[in-house]
Design a protein around this motif. Structure first.
Motif, PDB file in Angstrom:
ATOM      1  N   LEU A   1      -0.045  -9.580  -1.031  1.00  0.00           N
ATOM      2  CA  LEU A   1       0.422 -10.202   0.202  1.00  0.00           C
ATOM      3  C   LEU A   1      -0.607 -10.071   1.313  1.00  0.00           C
ATOM      4  N   PRO A   2      -0.741 -11.119   2.141  1.00  0.00           N
ATOM      5  CA  PRO A   2      -1.643 -11.031   3.293  1.00  0.00           C
ATOM      6  C   PRO A   2      -1.012 -10.173   4.388  1.00  0.00           C
ATOM      7  N   ALA A   3      -1.782  -9.219   4.907  1.00  0.00           N
ATOM      8  CA  ALA A   3      -1.246  -8.307   5.924  1.00  0.00           C
ATOM      9  C   ALA A   3      -1.956  -8.449   7.261  1.00  0.00           C
TER      10      ALA A   3
ATOM     11  N   LEU B   1      -1.885  -5.216  -0.690  1.00  0.00           N
ATOM     12  CA  LEU B   1      -1.885  -5.961   0.571  1.00  0.00           C
ATOM     13  C   LEU B   1      -3.324  -6.334   0.876  1.00  0.00           C
ATOM     14  N   CYS B   2      -3.519  -7.516   1.416  1.00  0.00           N
ATOM     15  CA  CYS B   2      -4.856  -7.949   1.821  1.00  0.00           C
ATOM     16  C   CYS B   2      -4.964  -7.730   3.331  1.00  0.00           C
ATOM     17  N   GLY B   3      -5.781  -6.776   3.715  1.00  0.00           N
ATOM     18  CA  GLY B   3      -5.951  -6.432   5.124  1.00  0.00           C
ATOM     19  C   GLY B   3      -7.333  -6.795   5.624  1.00  0.00           C
ATOM     20  N   ASP B   4      -7.788  -7.992   5.307  1.00  0.00           N
ATOM     21  CA  ASP B   4      -9.136  -8.423   5.673  1.00  0.00           C
ATOM     22  C   ASP B   4      -9.249  -8.600   7.181  1.00  0.00           C
ATOM     23  N   LEU B   5     -10.082  -7.783   7.801  1.00  0.00           N
ATOM     24  CA  LEU B   5     -10.300  -7.849   9.245  1.00  0.00           C
ATOM     25  C   LEU B   5     -11.600  -8.562   9.590  1.00  0.00           C
ATOM     26  N   GLY B   6     -12.176  -9.249   8.633  1.00  0.00           N
ATOM     27  CA  GLY B   6     -13.429  -9.950   8.876  1.00  0.00           C
ATOM     28  C   GLY B   6     -14.624  -9.036   8.686  1.00  0.00           C
ATOM     29  N   GLY B   7     -15.795  -9.607   8.820  1.00  0.00           N
ATOM     30  CA  GLY B   7     -17.041  -8.860   8.612  1.00  0.00           C
ATOM     31  C   GLY B   7     -17.266  -7.774   9.642  1.00  0.00           C
TER      32      GLY B   7
ATOM     33  N   LEU C   1       2.267  -0.340   7.028  1.00  0.00           N
ATOM     34  CA  LEU C   1       2.995  -1.427   6.373  1.00  0.00           C
ATOM     35  C   LEU C   1       3.005  -1.220   4.866  1.00  0.00           C
ATOM     36  N   SER C   2       1.875  -0.828   4.331  1.00  0.00           N
ATOM     37  CA  SER C   2       1.767  -0.571   2.894  1.00  0.00           C
ATOM     38  C   SER C   2       2.764   0.493   2.450  1.00  0.00           C
TER      39      SER C   2
ATOM     40  N   ASP D   1       5.589   1.354   4.063  1.00  0.00           N
ATOM     41  CA  ASP D   1       6.939   0.813   4.232  1.00  0.00           C
ATOM     42  C   ASP D   1       7.329  -0.145   3.102  1.00  0.00           C
ATOM     43  N   LEU D   2       6.339  -0.872   2.577  1.00  0.00           N
ATOM     44  CA  LEU D   2       6.602  -1.833   1.499  1.00  0.00           C
ATOM     45  C   LEU D   2       6.440  -1.227   0.110  1.00  0.00           C
ATOM     46  N   LYS D   3       6.207   0.096   0.077  1.00  0.00           N
ATOM     47  CA  LYS D   3       6.086   0.821  -1.197  1.00  0.00           C
ATOM     48  C   LYS D   3       4.975   0.256  -2.088  1.00  0.00           C
ATOM     49  N   THR D   4       3.888  -0.119  -1.436  1.00  0.00           N
ATOM     50  CA  THR D   4       2.744  -0.662  -2.156  1.00  0.00           C
ATOM     51  C   THR D   4       2.007   0.471  -2.880  1.00  0.00           C
ATOM     52  N   PRO D   5       1.779   0.297  -4.191  1.00  0.00           N
ATOM     53  CA  PRO D   5       1.088   1.374  -4.923  1.00  0.00           C
ATOM     54  C   PRO D   5      -0.371   1.533  -4.507  1.00  0.00           C
TER      55      PRO D   5
END
Length: 100
Positions: free
Chosen positions: A31-33, A65-71, A93-94, A96-100
C-alpha cells in the motif's frame, strides 16, 4: 507461493483496488503510505481499523507499505527533520496496520 500486488498500479481508489487485488487472486498487497487516503497524516485511528477490517474481509495481507519520500535520503540538512518526522509517521502507520 503467495502473490502480492502494489495497489497503486491499479489506479483505483483504495477500496476498489483492494477488491481488484482479491479478484485477480492476490494474497497480499503493498500500500502507498505517502499522499492519498492512506497517508498517515490523514488516515485516522478509525480509518486504520476500518482498513484492517476490509483487508480481513477480503482475505488480504499487507506485505509492505511504500513510504517513498522522493530523492535525497537523509543527507540534506535542509529537509532532514521533515524526512525523519514523515518516516516516523509511516512507521507508526505500519505498526497500526500490522505490517510485517
Amino acid at each position: 507461493m503467495k502473490i502480492g500486488v502494489i495497489t497503486s498500479s491499479f489506479r483505483l481508489e483504495t477500496r476498489r483496488a483492494l477488491e481488484t487485488a482479491r479478484e485477480i487472486g492476490a494474497d497480499g498487497v503493498q500500500l502507498p503510505a505517502v499522499g492519498g487516503d492512506l497517508d498517515p497524516q490523514s488516515l485516522t485511528r478509525t480509518g486504520r481499523q476500518n482498513l484492517l477490517h476490509v483487508l480481513d474481509s477480503l482475505g488480504l495481507e499487507i506485505s509492505a507499505l511504500c513510504g517513498d519520500l522522493g530523492g535525497g535520503g537523509f543527507v540534506d540538512p535542509a529537509d532532514i527533520e521533515w524526512r525523519i518526522e514523515r518516516t516516523k509517521q509511516i512507521l507508526d502507520l505500519s505498526i497500526d496496520l500490522k505490517t510485517p
